[in-house]
Design a protein around this motif. Structure first.
Motif, PDB file in Angstrom:
ATOM      1  N   GLY A 158      10.309 -43.154  -5.853  1.00  0.00           N
ATOM      2  CA  GLY A 158      10.168 -43.748  -7.177  1.00  0.00           C
ATOM      3  C   GLY A 158      10.015 -45.253  -7.243  1.00  0.00           C
ATOM      4  N   CYS A 159       9.763 -45.918  -6.131  1.00  0.00           N
ATOM      5  CA  CYS A 159       9.568 -47.372  -6.139  1.00  0.00           C
ATOM      6  C   CYS A 159       8.098 -47.687  -6.402  1.00  0.00           C
ATOM      7  CB  CYS A 159       9.998 -47.972  -4.798  1.00  0.00           C
ATOM      8  SG  CYS A 159       9.877 -49.774  -4.754  1.00  0.00           S
ATOM      9  N   ALA A 160       7.848 -48.563  -7.358  1.00  0.00           N
ATOM     10  CA  ALA A 160       6.478 -48.997  -7.641  1.00  0.00           C
ATOM     11  C   ALA A 160       6.037 -49.990  -6.571  1.00  0.00           C
ATOM     12  CB  ALA A 160       6.405 -49.646  -9.016  1.00  0.00           C
ATOM     13  N   ILE A 161       4.893 -49.722  -5.957  1.00  0.00           N
ATOM     14  CA  ILE A 161       4.314 -50.614  -4.956  1.00  0.00           C
ATOM     15  C   ILE A 161       3.008 -51.162  -5.519  1.00  0.00           C
ATOM     16  CG2 ILE A 161       3.335 -50.802  -2.626  1.00  0.00           C
ATOM     17  CD1 ILE A 161       6.370 -50.316  -2.619  1.00  0.00           C
ATOM     18  N   ASP A 162       2.929 -52.488  -5.623  1.00  0.00           N
ATOM     19  CA  ASP A 162       1.754 -53.162  -6.147  1.00  0.00           C
ATOM     20  C   ASP A 162       0.842 -53.519  -4.974  1.00  0.00           C
ATOM     21  OD1 ASP A 162       1.350 -53.881  -9.020  1.00  0.00           O
ATOM     22  OD2 ASP A 162       0.657 -55.761  -8.113  1.00  0.00           O
ATOM     23  N   TYR A 163      -0.450 -53.275  -5.118  1.00  0.00           N
ATOM     24  CA  TYR A 163      -1.383 -53.521  -4.015  1.00  0.00           C
ATOM     25  C   TYR A 163      -2.744 -53.941  -4.548  1.00  0.00           C
ATOM     26  CZ  TYR A 163      -3.511 -49.013  -5.137  1.00  0.00           C
ATOM     27  OH  TYR A 163      -4.153 -47.980  -5.784  1.00  0.00           O
ATOM     28  N   THR A 164      -3.540 -54.501  -3.643  1.00  0.00           N
ATOM     29  CA  THR A 164      -4.933 -54.800  -3.931  1.00  0.00           C
ATOM     30  C   THR A 164      -5.784 -54.203  -2.823  1.00  0.00           C
ATOM     31  OG1 THR A 164      -4.309 -56.881  -4.997  1.00  0.00           O
ATOM     32  CG2 THR A 164      -6.627 -56.615  -4.403  1.00  0.00           C
ATOM     33  N   CYS A 220     -16.953 -59.201   2.652  1.00  0.00           N
ATOM     34  CA  CYS A 220     -17.112 -57.779   2.302  1.00  0.00           C
ATOM     35  C   CYS A 220     -17.439 -56.935   3.532  1.00  0.00           C
ATOM     36  CB  CYS A 220     -18.210 -57.631   1.257  1.00  0.00           C
ATOM     37  SG  CYS A 220     -17.773 -58.360  -0.324  1.00  0.00           S
ATOM     38  N   ASP A 221     -17.043 -57.415   4.715  1.00  0.00           N
ATOM     39  CA  ASP A 221     -17.349 -56.694   5.951  1.00  0.00           C
ATOM     40  C   ASP A 221     -16.263 -55.698   6.347  1.00  0.00           C
ATOM     41  OD1 ASP A 221     -19.746 -58.090   6.241  1.00  0.00           O
ATOM     42  OD2 ASP A 221     -18.754 -59.726   7.315  1.00  0.00           O
ATOM     43  N   VAL A 222     -15.105 -55.766   5.702  1.00  0.00           N
ATOM     44  CA  VAL A 222     -13.955 -54.926   6.049  1.00  0.00           C
ATOM     45  C   VAL A 222     -13.295 -54.463   4.760  1.00  0.00           C
ATOM     46  CG1 VAL A 222     -11.712 -54.920   7.231  1.00  0.00           C
ATOM     47  CG2 VAL A 222     -13.579 -56.283   8.147  1.00  0.00           C
ATOM     48  N   HIS A 223     -12.868 -53.199   4.729  1.00  0.00           N
ATOM     49  CA  HIS A 223     -12.011 -52.729   3.635  1.00  0.00           C
ATOM     50  C   HIS A 223     -10.620 -53.289   3.915  1.00  0.00           C
ATOM     51  CE1 HIS A 223     -14.926 -49.787   2.189  1.00  0.00           C
ATOM     52  NE2 HIS A 223     -15.073 -49.359   3.441  1.00  0.00           N
ATOM     53  N   VAL A 224     -10.029 -53.992   2.974  1.00  0.00           N
ATOM     54  CA  VAL A 224      -8.720 -54.608   3.181  1.00  0.00           C
ATOM     55  C   VAL A 224      -7.745 -54.092   2.132  1.00  0.00           C
ATOM     56  CG1 VAL A 224      -7.404 -56.760   3.292  1.00  0.00           C
ATOM     57  CG2 VAL A 224      -9.750 -56.688   4.168  1.00  0.00           C
ATOM     58  N   LEU A 225      -6.566 -53.730   2.605  1.00  0.00           N
ATOM     59  CA  LEU A 225      -5.470 -53.307   1.746  1.00  0.00           C
ATOM     60  C   LEU A 225      -4.334 -54.303   1.938  1.00  0.00           C
ATOM     61  CD1 LEU A 225      -4.140 -51.160  -0.080  1.00  0.00           C
ATOM     62  CD2 LEU A 225      -3.466 -49.970   2.003  1.00  0.00           C
ATOM     63  N   ALA A 226      -4.005 -55.036   0.893  1.00  0.00           N
ATOM     64  CA  ALA A 226      -2.883 -55.980   0.925  1.00  0.00           C
ATOM     65  C   ALA A 226      -1.918 -55.536  -0.166  1.00  0.00           C
ATOM     66  CB  ALA A 226      -3.368 -57.402   0.669  1.00  0.00           C
ATOM     67  N   TYR A 227      -0.630 -55.556   0.146  1.00  0.00           N
ATOM     68  CA  TYR A 227       0.341 -55.054  -0.825  1.00  0.00           C
ATOM     69  C   TYR A 227       1.626 -55.851  -0.766  1.00  0.00           C
ATOM     70  CZ  TYR A 227       2.830 -52.667   2.978  1.00  0.00           C
ATOM     71  OH  TYR A 227       3.547 -52.384   4.123  1.00  0.00           O
ATOM     72  N   GLY A 268       7.328 -59.706  -4.482  1.00  0.00           N
ATOM     73  CA  GLY A 268       6.179 -59.849  -5.371  1.00  0.00           C
ATOM     74  C   GLY A 268       6.293 -59.012  -6.622  1.00  0.00           C
ATOM     75  N   LYS A 269       5.224 -58.272  -6.926  1.00  0.00           N
ATOM     76  CA  LYS A 269       5.171 -57.462  -8.139  1.00  0.00           C
ATOM     77  C   LYS A 269       5.634 -56.026  -7.921  1.00  0.00           C
ATOM     78  CE  LYS A 269       1.473 -60.214 -10.156  1.00  0.00           C
ATOM     79  NZ  LYS A 269       0.068 -60.235 -10.585  1.00  0.00           N
ATOM     80  N   SER A 270       6.043 -55.686  -6.695  1.00  0.00           N
ATOM     81  CA  SER A 270       6.529 -54.333  -6.429  1.00  0.00           C
ATOM     82  C   SER A 270       7.942 -54.167  -6.962  1.00  0.00           C
ATOM     83  CB  SER A 270       6.493 -54.031  -4.926  1.00  0.00           C
ATOM     84  OG  SER A 270       5.155 -53.827  -4.508  1.00  0.00           O
ATOM     85  N   GLY A 271       8.372 -52.913  -7.049  1.00  0.00           N
ATOM     86  CA  GLY A 271       9.705 -52.610  -7.537  1.00  0.00           C
ATOM     87  C   GLY A 271      10.778 -53.221  -6.655  1.00  0.00           C
ATOM     88  N   LYS A 272      11.930 -53.425  -7.252  1.00  0.00           N
ATOM     89  CA  LYS A 272      13.046 -54.053  -6.546  1.00  0.00           C
ATOM     90  C   LYS A 272      14.308 -53.190  -6.702  1.00  0.00           C
ATOM     91  CE  LYS A 272      10.891 -58.524  -7.229  1.00  0.00           C
ATOM     92  NZ  LYS A 272       9.606 -57.945  -7.585  1.00  0.00           N
ATOM     93  N   PRO A 273      14.262 -51.946  -6.185  1.00  0.00           N
ATOM     94  CA  PRO A 273      15.456 -51.113  -6.269  1.00  0.00           C
ATOM     95  C   PRO A 273      16.572 -51.690  -5.398  1.00  0.00           C
ATOM     96  CG  PRO A 273      13.811 -50.048  -4.880  1.00  0.00           C
ATOM     97  CD  PRO A 273      13.170 -51.277  -5.472  1.00  0.00           C
ATOM     98  N   ALA A 274      17.784 -51.238  -5.644  1.00  0.00           N
ATOM     99  CA  ALA A 274      18.927 -51.716  -4.858  1.00  0.00           C
ATOM    100  C   ALA A 274      18.678 -51.475  -3.374  1.00  0.00           C
ATOM    101  CB  ALA A 274      20.203 -51.016  -5.308  1.00  0.00           C
ATOM    102  N   GLY A 275      19.004 -52.461  -2.556  1.00  0.00           N
ATOM    103  CA  GLY A 275      18.841 -52.370  -1.100  1.00  0.00           C
ATOM    104  C   GLY A 275      20.097 -51.846  -0.472  1.00  0.00           C
TER     105      GLY A 275
END
Length: 128
Positions: A10-16, A50-57, A63-70
Protein backbone atom coordinates in the motif's frame (compact mmCIF):
# COMPACT_ATOMS: atom_id res chain seq x y z
CA UNK A 1 5.57 10.46 -18.06
CA UNK A 2 5.32 11.03 -14.29
CA UNK A 3 2.95 8.76 -12.40
CA UNK A 4 2.59 6.72 -9.22
CA UNK A 5 1.47 3.26 -8.23
CA UNK A 6 0.73 1.38 -5.00
CA UNK A 7 3.03 -1.40 -3.83
CA UNK A 8 1.61 -4.66 -2.49
CA UNK A 9 1.79 -3.20 1.04
CA UNK A 10 0.00 0.00 0.00
CA UNK A 11 2.90 2.47 -0.30
CA UNK A 12 2.58 5.00 -3.12
CA UNK A 13 5.71 5.08 -5.28
CA UNK A 14 6.17 8.14 -7.50
CA UNK A 15 8.15 7.61 -10.71
CA UNK A 16 8.95 9.03 -14.11
CA UNK A 17 9.27 6.89 -17.21
CA UNK A 18 11.23 8.46 -20.07
CA UNK A 19 10.49 6.70 -23.33
CA UNK A 20 13.15 6.10 -25.96
CA UNK A 21 12.51 6.72 -29.66
CA UNK A 22 12.86 3.02 -30.46
CA UNK A 23 10.60 0.59 -28.65
CA UNK A 24 13.39 -2.03 -28.48
CA UNK A 25 15.91 0.43 -26.96
CA UNK A 26 17.76 -0.62 -23.80
CA UNK A 27 16.11 -0.05 -20.42
CA UNK A 28 17.73 1.61 -17.41
CA UNK A 29 16.34 2.02 -13.89
CA UNK A 30 17.96 4.66 -11.66
CA UNK A 31 17.92 4.61 -7.84
CA UNK A 32 18.80 7.73 -5.86
CA UNK A 33 20.86 8.24 -2.68
CA UNK A 34 19.57 8.44 0.89
CA UNK A 35 17.59 11.62 1.68
CA UNK A 36 17.38 12.62 -2.01
CA UNK A 37 14.93 11.87 -4.80
CA UNK A 38 14.87 10.96 -8.48
CA UNK A 39 15.71 14.51 -9.54
CA UNK A 40 19.42 13.73 -8.93
CA UNK A 41 19.28 11.83 -12.23
CA UNK A 42 17.91 14.71 -14.35
CA UNK A 43 21.32 15.46 -15.89
CA UNK A 44 21.92 11.80 -16.70
CA UNK A 45 18.50 11.51 -18.32
CA UNK A 46 19.26 14.63 -20.37
CA UNK A 47 22.55 13.17 -21.59
CA UNK A 48 20.92 9.88 -22.59
CA UNK A 49 18.34 11.69 -24.68
CA UNK A 50 15.82 9.41 -26.31
CA UNK A 51 18.23 6.51 -26.87
CA UNK A 52 17.31 4.61 -23.68
CA UNK A 53 14.07 3.93 -21.82
CA UNK A 54 14.74 5.34 -18.34
CA UNK A 55 12.81 4.69 -15.15
CA UNK A 56 13.62 7.05 -12.26
CA UNK A 57 11.64 6.89 -9.04
CA UNK A 58 11.46 8.10 -5.47
CA UNK A 59 12.11 5.30 -3.01
CA UNK A 60 9.56 4.99 -0.22
CA UNK A 61 10.19 7.60 2.44
CA UNK A 62 11.72 9.97 -0.12
CA UNK A 63 10.55 12.69 -2.49
CA UNK A 64 6.92 12.39 -3.56
CA UNK A 65 6.57 8.70 -2.62
CA UNK A 66 4.68 7.54 0.43
CA UNK A 67 6.30 7.78 3.83
CA UNK A 68 4.87 4.93 5.92
CA UNK A 69 6.36 4.24 9.34
CA UNK A 70 9.84 2.69 9.08
CA UNK A 71 12.37 1.38 9.46
CA UNK A 72 12.94 0.54 5.81
CA UNK A 73 15.26 -2.18 4.51
CA UNK A 74 17.15 -2.55 1.25
CA UNK A 75 15.18 -5.77 0.67
CA UNK A 76 11.94 -3.80 0.96
CA UNK A 77 13.29 -1.18 -1.46
CA UNK A 78 14.28 -4.00 -3.85
CA UNK A 79 10.77 -5.48 -3.65
CA UNK A 80 9.33 -2.04 -4.43
CA UNK A 81 11.56 -1.88 -7.53
CA UNK A 82 10.48 -5.37 -8.65
CA UNK A 83 6.85 -4.34 -8.30
CA UNK A 84 7.57 -1.11 -10.19
CA UNK A 85 9.14 -3.17 -13.00
CA UNK A 86 5.96 -5.28 -13.08
CA UNK A 87 3.80 -2.15 -13.14
CA UNK A 88 5.84 -0.70 -16.02
CA UNK A 89 5.83 -4.00 -17.92
CA UNK A 90 9.60 -4.37 -17.69
CA UNK A 91 10.78 -7.97 -17.31
CA UNK A 92 14.38 -6.77 -16.99
CA UNK A 93 16.64 -3.72 -17.26
CA UNK A 94 20.05 -2.39 -16.33
CA UNK A 95 19.87 -0.98 -12.79
CA UNK A 96 22.11 1.79 -11.46
CA UNK A 97 22.15 3.21 -7.98
CA UNK A 98 24.15 5.78 -6.07
CA UNK A 99 25.03 5.28 -2.38
CA UNK A 100 21.86 3.87 -0.77
CA UNK A 101 20.58 3.25 -4.30
CA UNK A 102 23.62 1.07 -4.95
CA UNK A 103 22.74 -1.03 -1.91
CA UNK A 104 19.22 -1.38 -3.27
CA UNK A 105 20.57 -2.35 -6.70
CA UNK A 106 22.71 -5.07 -5.10
CA UNK A 107 19.76 -6.40 -3.09
CA UNK A 108 17.61 -6.33 -6.24
CA UNK A 109 20.24 -8.35 -8.10
CA UNK A 110 20.46 -10.88 -5.27
CA UNK A 111 16.72 -11.28 -4.76
CA UNK A 112 15.69 -11.12 -8.43
CA UNK A 113 18.74 -12.35 -10.38
CA UNK A 114 16.80 -12.74 -13.63
CA UNK A 115 15.71 -9.09 -13.71
CA UNK A 116 18.86 -6.91 -13.86
CA UNK A 117 20.76 -7.10 -17.14
CA UNK A 118 23.60 -5.10 -15.55
CA UNK A 119 24.32 -3.26 -12.31
CA UNK A 120 25.84 0.20 -12.03
CA UNK A 121 27.06 0.70 -8.47
CA UNK A 122 28.08 4.29 -7.73
CA UNK A 123 29.79 5.35 -4.47
CA UNK A 124 28.11 2.58 -2.51
CA UNK A 125 28.77 -0.26 -0.08
CA UNK A 126 27.60 -3.84 0.28
CA UNK A 127 25.49 -2.99 3.34
CA UNK A 128 24.30 -0.08 5.44
Amino acid sequence: MADSFLTSDGCAIDYTLYAARAENAPRLALIHSLALDRSIWDGVVGELGCDVHVLAYDCRGHGKSGKPAGPYTVEQYARDLAELFDHAGWPSAAVAGCSMGGCVAQAFGGLYPERPTALGLIDTTAWY
